[in-house]
Write a protein that holds these residues in place. Sequence first.
Motif, mmCIF file in Angstrom:
data_model
loop_
_atom_site.group_PDB
_atom_site.id
_atom_site.type_symbol
_atom_site.label_atom_id
_atom_site.label_comp_id
_atom_site.label_asym_id
_atom_site.label_seq_id
_atom_site.Cartn_x
_atom_site.Cartn_y
_atom_site.Cartn_z
ATOM 1 N N ARG A 207 0.843 -1.074 0.020
ATOM 2 C CA ARG A 207 -0.042 -0.031 0.050
ATOM 3 C C ARG A 207 0.806 1.286 0.022
ATOM 4 O O ARG A 207 0.476 2.339 -0.569
ATOM 5 N N LEU A 208 1.871 1.312 0.898
ATOM 6 C CA LEU A 208 2.802 2.369 0.910
ATOM 7 C C LEU A 208 3.457 2.872 -0.551
ATOM 8 O O LEU A 208 3.752 3.594 -1.016
ATOM 9 N N ARG A 209 3.893 1.681 -1.231
ATOM 10 C CA ARG A 209 4.472 1.681 -2.506
ATOM 11 C C ARG A 209 3.584 2.397 -3.455
ATOM 12 O O ARG A 209 3.832 3.164 -4.386
ATOM 13 N N ARG A 210 2.115 1.823 -3.522
ATOM 14 C CA ARG A 210 1.264 2.329 -4.278
ATOM 15 C C ARG A 210 1.014 4.070 -3.940
ATOM 16 O O ARG A 210 0.963 4.665 -4.984
ATOM 17 N N PHE A 219 6.721 11.307 -0.283
ATOM 18 C CA PHE A 219 5.890 10.886 0.687
ATOM 19 C C PHE A 219 6.383 9.601 1.804
ATOM 20 O O PHE A 219 6.259 9.621 2.720
ATOM 21 N N ALA A 220 7.076 8.695 1.203
ATOM 22 C CA ALA A 220 7.749 7.622 1.942
ATOM 23 C C ALA A 220 8.425 7.807 3.078
ATOM 24 O O ALA A 220 7.926 7.504 4.348
ATOM 25 N N PRO A 221 9.345 9.101 3.058
ATOM 26 C CA PRO A 221 10.207 8.984 4.300
ATOM 27 C C PRO A 221 9.477 10.157 5.105
ATOM 28 O O PRO A 221 10.023 10.235 6.183
ATOM 29 N N SER A 240 0.762 11.883 6.466
ATOM 30 C CA SER A 240 2.049 12.390 6.451
ATOM 31 C C SER A 240 2.406 13.066 7.669
ATOM 32 O O SER A 240 1.290 13.644 8.645
ATOM 33 N N LEU A 241 3.774 13.432 7.985
ATOM 34 C CA LEU A 241 4.077 14.684 9.039
ATOM 35 C C LEU A 241 3.269 15.793 8.700
ATOM 36 O O LEU A 241 3.095 16.242 7.760
ATOM 37 N N PRO A 242 3.016 16.514 9.814
ATOM 38 C CA PRO A 242 2.348 17.583 9.949
ATOM 39 C C PRO A 242 3.193 18.602 9.060
ATOM 40 O O PRO A 242 2.814 19.628 8.066
ATOM 41 N N THR A 243 4.336 18.791 9.045
ATOM 42 C CA THR A 243 5.281 19.691 8.187
ATOM 43 C C THR A 243 5.228 19.224 6.566
ATOM 44 O O THR A 243 5.809 19.961 5.894
ATOM 45 N N TYR A 244 4.740 18.010 6.331
ATOM 46 C CA TYR A 244 4.632 17.731 4.917
ATOM 47 C C TYR A 244 3.296 17.786 4.441
ATOM 48 O O TYR A 244 2.318 17.140 4.678
ATOM 49 N N LEU A 286 -2.289 11.819 2.958
ATOM 50 C CA LEU A 286 -2.462 10.485 3.461
ATOM 51 C C LEU A 286 -3.578 9.773 2.570
ATOM 52 O O LEU A 286 -4.233 10.186 1.678
ATOM 53 N N ALA A 287 -3.418 8.527 2.994
ATOM 54 C CA ALA A 287 -4.273 7.525 2.297
ATOM 55 C C ALA A 287 -4.723 6.563 3.720
ATOM 56 O O ALA A 287 -4.076 6.004 4.019
#
Length: 611
Positions: A207-210, A219-221, A240-244, A286-287
């Motif tokens: 799911r993370l890869r998609r 997004f991943a890091p 996501s982190l709040p800063t992203y 986010l997802a």
Amino acid sequence: MAVRRLDPILIDRIAAGEVIERPAAAVKELVENALDAGAATIEVVIEAGGRRLIRVSDDGAGMTREDLVLAVERHATSKLPTGDLFAIATLGFRGEALPSIGAVARLSITTRHRDEPHGWEIVVDAGVKHEPRPAAAVRGTRIEVTGLFAATPARLKFLKTDRAEAQAVAETVKRLAMAHPNVRFVLAGDNLSPLDLPAEGDDAEARLRRITRLIGPDFAPNALPVAASREGIDLEGFVSLPTYHRGTATHVHTTVNGRPVRDKLILGAIRGAYMDFLPRDRHPALALAITCDPRAVDVNVHPAKTEVRFRDSSLVRGLVVGALKEALTRAGHRATTTGGLRTLEAVRPAVGLPPVGVLPRAVPSPALQQREPAPAAWRGWQAPLAGLDEPGQPTLGDLAGPSADARADAMTPEAEALAQPLGAARAQLHENYIIAQTQDGVVIVDQHAAHERLVYERLKRERAATGITRQLLLIPEIVELDPVEADRLIAHAETLEALGLVIEGFGHGAVAVREVPAALAGGAIKPLVRDVADALTEWGDARALEERLDHVLATMACHGSVRSGRRLRAEEMNALLREMEATPHSGQCNHGRPTYVELKLADIERLFGRR
């Protein structure tokens, strides 16, 4: 005028106006049918934004001749075997999509069932159905829609440009692809970028890869895993982190039982979870996937099936808010990794350097090599922080910053401090930015933003531990409301009292406010009560007052934190770094801005051509 029965074709065209309002809606219905058929690969091709051509091919189960004939009839479907509308386990269920499309365009369906020796094709042209005929076909189904809305030319006037419609189709395909990472999706056509998403699988990593393929490699890091369950409802995904954060909500993806939705309840819960961290005009990426018993959710409440209604909406909202807040708290002081990259990108054009990795090693020219050595006074410019040894000041108080100016002491950082996530303080620049050294890089901290968040989190903890102090009003404030809103407030009087707001009924359509939170004393009470009433109408609980108090606490924290332009000693700066590491959410201030930026040593060395 006499009442008459409408022509069946006219009925189909009227119904098509609700189901197929633009090409993206037709693509959504056709792709959902392919997913319900168990397809492992789905290919979508469009021309002229979908007006000229929409082709959806899949390798699903296919249909027999008998099923094909029924499929283009209105309200004929294979997805309600028991006729129970409260146990819908498929994306489609109404049996309206194909006849609605066939009523306003030319619809061609070619399909082959796995048990059939050959395929079948049927054509529906502007509502006129033709007999099916044998056709050469592989297993699965291929649907072509040409001349969309040709039978209703007036609808064409309401379509946007081909590019806008193509982008809407792409967004629809992406949302369906996000919900089904185990399926390969291919999208092609003019006015859009080709898309080819391989099948990833069903686990969290897949799911993370998609998600990363659709949102972007950054997004991943910067993603946090989310997994929670409560009373038969499961929630999983990545946030996501709040800063992203982004300027629009296009990267907010939510699904319910595999169905992409834009539900107000879920979106409100997401906003509530990020309320402490993001400005109102910014949105997370986010997802999230919600899985529950089909009987616990009603998906038949919206013509486009983009909204749902949960049997227990408070349970779902609480689950989403709690899970997201827990994930954000678990992130601790982390800030987005893109901050350092943006900093390096900002530096690179200023010094005229090409992108990282392209810069060749500099070779001094013979003229430079023949010059005399630099004077001895110039050679010591690399020396560590000389001359910054003015007298210091006391360490930071619990809530207030230092009262006197000072600069960082020239000192050698301890190995233990360097090993900390935010490293050891080495200097203060412009009386606002702390420079810290880590084992593999440099950290730049905004001292005011960082301490503002620390003070805010401390005040919130104190409020949670000791309760909210109330202020008795000398003269009760009478607030006139709609009678329904007044009754709703009185019904929640006990909950509001626990939050510091004491109210009681005062005749028809009015309430009397006798006590308010001490933090809000002196403020406008009537607007506060009306905002609480509006929030109770929208959410059904008393969270609005908590949000107002949090806003007040954030304002207090801003005034009680270390101000810009105030000099700090090395001990004070290190104390600030250590407290940031121990405080959740310290990676961003109360306004959603990052409190620090980390530059990796490898990136800095590439900037100077050392790598």
